[in-house]
Design an enzyme around this catalytic site. Structure first.
Site, PDB file in Angstrom:
ATOM      1  N   ASP A 205      25.826 -51.475   6.570  1.00 31.04           N
ATOM      2  CA  ASP A 205      26.695 -51.919   6.626  1.00 31.04           C
ATOM      3  C   ASP A 205      27.749 -51.740   7.525  1.00 31.04           C
ATOM      4  O   ASP A 205      27.519 -52.783   8.013  1.00 31.04           O
ATOM      5  CB  ASP A 205      27.163 -52.456   5.351  1.00 31.04           C
ATOM      6  CG  ASP A 205      26.381 -52.156   4.226  1.00 31.04           C
ATOM      7  OD1 ASP A 205      25.145 -52.261   3.628  1.00 31.04           O
ATOM      8  OD2 ASP A 205      26.784 -51.361   2.767  1.00 31.04           O
TER       9      ASP A 205
ATOM     10  N   HIS B 289      27.596 -49.177   2.178  1.00 28.14           N
ATOM     11  CA  HIS B 289      26.339 -48.265   2.917  1.00 28.14           C
ATOM     12  C   HIS B 289      26.544 -48.222   4.403  1.00 28.14           C
ATOM     13  O   HIS B 289      26.690 -48.943   5.019  1.00 28.14           O
ATOM     14  CB  HIS B 289      25.057 -49.456   2.506  1.00 28.14           C
ATOM     15  CG  HIS B 289      24.578 -49.933   1.199  1.00 28.14           C
ATOM     16  ND1 HIS B 289      25.083 -50.585   0.761  1.00 28.14           N
ATOM     17  CD2 HIS B 289      23.816 -49.108   0.752  1.00 28.14           C
ATOM     18  CE1 HIS B 289      24.427 -51.305  -0.159  1.00 28.14           C
ATOM     19  NE2 HIS B 289      23.821 -50.468  -0.818  1.00 28.14           N
TER      20      HIS B 289
HETATM   21  C1  XLS Z   1      21.174 -53.649  -5.626  1.00 21.22           C
HETATM   22  C2  XLS Z   1      21.960 -52.191  -5.497  1.00 21.22           C
HETATM   23  C3  XLS Z   1      22.632 -52.554  -4.705  1.00 21.22           C
HETATM   24  C4  XLS Z   1      24.006 -49.839  -5.185  1.00 21.22           C
HETATM   25  C5  XLS Z   1      24.250 -50.017  -4.024  1.00 21.22           C
HETATM   26  O1  XLS Z   1      20.300 -53.950  -6.331  1.00 21.22           O
HETATM   27  O2  XLS Z   1      23.083 -53.142  -6.510  1.00 21.22           O
HETATM   28  O3  XLS Z   1      23.428 -52.810  -4.413  1.00 21.22           O
HETATM   29  O4  XLS Z   1      25.191 -51.543  -6.153  1.00 21.22           O
HETATM   30  O5  XLS Z   1      23.275 -49.565  -2.947  1.00 21.22           O
END
Ligand code: XLS
Ligand code: NI
Ligand code: NI
Length: 430
Positions: free
Chosen positions: A97, A94
């Site tokens: 991140d 993301h």
């Molecule tokens: C959250 C999601 C997230 C997605 C990406 O539950 O799994 O981590 O994979 O935004």
């Protein structure tokens, strides 16, 4: 800033028992079948907190008082070292991140781009590729009432500005997909929510993303990641079938596919295989987030997979449906908060990769042996006969069907579904 190798005591890539990247399995190498990715967020961003306790991992790039951009560089060094040690060919991230949020959208986006340049160099040096990028449209307070589904169009615009930036970066880094997970796209109470408006807003948002993808020439797939709840009580992208209905309504069923997560499937009351098979049936299978839940806990625990039979069945259905194209197997999985040795990060991923490779070999046996699919084929055989074909081609009416039964004296006899025999067969492949 410490040398990247200093974070782990391990220095050499993991020695696998089952994962042999170049081994051929069902017409492709293991590496091509599995397309493993390590996610940035759980390993490098989450500090180990739970609702009752704070940080346990004490990652050096989270140290108080540090320069946030320097810490982001350090984090990138360690991340690429993890990818190398675990032997994963792809990663996912993301925007939030990888780089700190600035005072303005412009500053935040620039921070993300600066780390994007670091990634470009590291990717060229290491050969590690980007499976997908995504924008975090859920952590900041401004998104508490949703991003695209926010009652305030300025929040929609802000989210659009973030997605444009990450989509363009993903394109520049030759990412193979772009993911949208709508954790805040839903509602807590109908007392303050206009569902019809929110759905239209989300449909518009997704259409804008599709337009922009084509405008910049991004050839990767756009993927929605379904999840029924958490953090929001009612999430609009509940499961694969719900997402398909949404895409169809907004004319996007040919443009957008799904990224299916094991733990999200469970939260929706489905098995992982159900969601995979449903996506294939609807023609929107894209990619998977591989993790597992805890049978005793009703939330997204995002644990590393360890159930051989479940993973084998998931891979069986993925490969029978045609396997991955742009998608892959992303470990959206995190350590338990007591696993505080840096090496736990490497070993958790590497062992999970080995488990998936072993499960792939089991799926290969299931497919080569053909008994499972032979049973399903035999079960539906009637539909290849004259009556079945006429019905599906739309050439017979209810009147004609009723008359056929009477004239031919049809009296169909039930046949065993053989569930126990099939379940026993599956365990024999393990
Ligand atoms: C959250 C999601 C997230 C997605 C990406 O539950 O799994 O981590 O994979 O935004
Ligand atoms: Ni999740
Ligand atoms: Ni996920």
């Amino acid at each position: 800033m410490s040398a990247p190798n200093a974070y782990f005591t391990l220095t050499e890539p993991h020695q696998f028992q089952y994962y042999q990247p170049q081994r051929m399995v069902l017409g492709k190498t293991m590496e091509q079948q599995l397309r493993f990715a390590i996610c940035y967020w759980h390993s490098f961003v989450w500090p180990g907190l739970d609702p009752f306790g704070g940080e346990t991992f004490m990652r050096p790039w989270h140290a108080a008082g540090g320069d946030p951009m320097e810490q982001a560089h350090h984090k990138a060094d360690v991340a690429f070292e993890l990818f190398r040690l675990a032997g994963a060919p792809f990663f996912t991230f993301h925007d939030r991140d990888i780089a700190p949020e600035g005072q303005t959208l412009r500053e935040s986006n620039l921070n993300v781009r600066r780390i994007g340049e670091v990634f470009a160099r590291k990717m060229a040096d290491s050969g590690i590729k980007l499976l997908w990028g995504t924008a975090n449209l859920f952590s900041n307070r401004r998104y508490m009432s949703g991003a695209a589904t926010n009652p305030d169009p300025e929040v929609f615009a802000y989210a659009a500005g973030q997605v444009k930036n990450v989509l363009e970066l993903t394109h520049e880094l030759k990412g193979e997909n772009y993911v949208l997970w709508g954790g805040r796209e839903g509602y807590e109470t109908l007392l303050n929510t206009h569902v019809g408006r929110e759905l239209d807003q989300l449909g518009r948002f997704l259409n804008l993303v599709v337009e922009h993808k084509h405008k910049i020439g991004f050839k990767g797939a756009l993927l929605i990641e379904p999840k029924p709840a958490e953090p929001t009580k009612h999430q609009y992208d509940y499961d694969v079938a719900t997402v398909y209905g949404f895409l169809k309504r907004y004319g996007l069923e040919k443009e957008v596919q799904v990224n299916i997560e094991q733990n999200h499937a469970l939260l929706a009351g489905h098995t992982f295989e159900h969601e995979i098979e449903m996506a294939h049936a609807l023609g929107i299978f894209g990619s998977i987030d591989m993790n597992r839940g805890d049978e005793m806990l009703g939330w997204d625990t995002d644990q590393f997979p360890n159930n051989l039979q479940q993973v084998a069945l998931a891979l069986y259905h993925i490969i029978r449906g045609g396997g991955f194209t742009s998608g892959g197997l992303n470990f959206d999985a995190k350590l338990r908060r007591q696993s505080i040795d840096p090496d736990d990060l490497v070993l958790a991923h590497a062992e999970a990769m080995d488990l998936c490779a072993r499960a792939l070999l089991i799926a290969e046996k299931m497919i080569a042996d053909d008994q499972l699919s032979a049973h399903v084929r035999a079960r539906y055989q009637g539909w290849d006969g004259e009556l079945g074909r006429e019905i599906l081609a739309g050439r017979v009416s209810l009147d004609q069907l009723a008359a056929t039964v009477e004239q031919q004296g049809l009296d169909p006899q039930p046949r065993s579904g053989r569930q126990e025999r099939l379940e026993a067969l599956v365990t024999r492949y393990l």
